[in-house]
Design a protein around this motif. Structure first.
Motif, short mmCIF file in Angstrom:
data_model
loop_
_atom_site.label_atom_id
_atom_site.label_comp_id
_atom_site.label_asym_id
_atom_site.label_seq_id
_atom_site.Cartn_x
_atom_site.Cartn_y
_atom_site.Cartn_z
N UNK A 39 48.55 62.55 22.62
CA UNK A 39 49.13 61.07 22.19
C UNK A 39 49.03 60.57 20.72
N UNK A 40 47.77 60.48 20.27
CA UNK A 40 47.56 60.21 18.78
C UNK A 40 46.97 61.46 18.18
N UNK A 41 47.35 62.66 18.46
CA UNK A 41 47.35 63.74 17.56
C UNK A 41 46.19 63.83 16.87
N UNK A 42 45.01 63.60 17.64
CA UNK A 42 43.64 63.24 17.01
C UNK A 42 42.55 64.04 17.85
N UNK A 43 42.37 65.44 18.13
CA UNK A 43 41.70 65.94 19.11
C UNK A 43 40.20 65.56 18.51
N UNK A 44 39.38 65.70 19.50
CA UNK A 44 37.85 65.53 19.25
C UNK A 44 37.18 66.84 19.25
N UNK A 45 36.14 67.06 18.77
CA UNK A 45 35.24 68.10 19.06
C UNK A 45 34.05 67.99 19.59
#
Length: 67
Positions: A39-45
């Motif tokens: 949705x936000x195109x901001x993956x987490x690591x």
């Protein structure tokens, strides 16, 4: 001796019940990861390593409960 066994059994049942809530935490983390990635195109690591650690704890505690 029987009272010791009953006490240990009660303790294990409480631990197993508490461990069952770890699945909800894992579900929340993975849902957060999917929403942030798609949705936000901001993956987490950090979500996958934490989910793996929680699942490892869950398997160990649930294994003791199952036995």
């Amino acid at each position: 001796m029987k009272t010791v066994a009953i006490t240990i059994e009660r303790f294990i049942k409480r631990i197993g019940g508490a461990a069952s809530y770890l699945i909800l935490a894992i579900l929340a983390f993975i849902t957060f990861e999917v929403i942030s990635r798609y949705v936000f195109n901001s993956p987490t690591n950090w979500v996958w390593p934490i989910s793996k650690q929680f699942f490892g704890v869950y398997v160990v505690l649930a294994g003791g409960y199952a036995l």
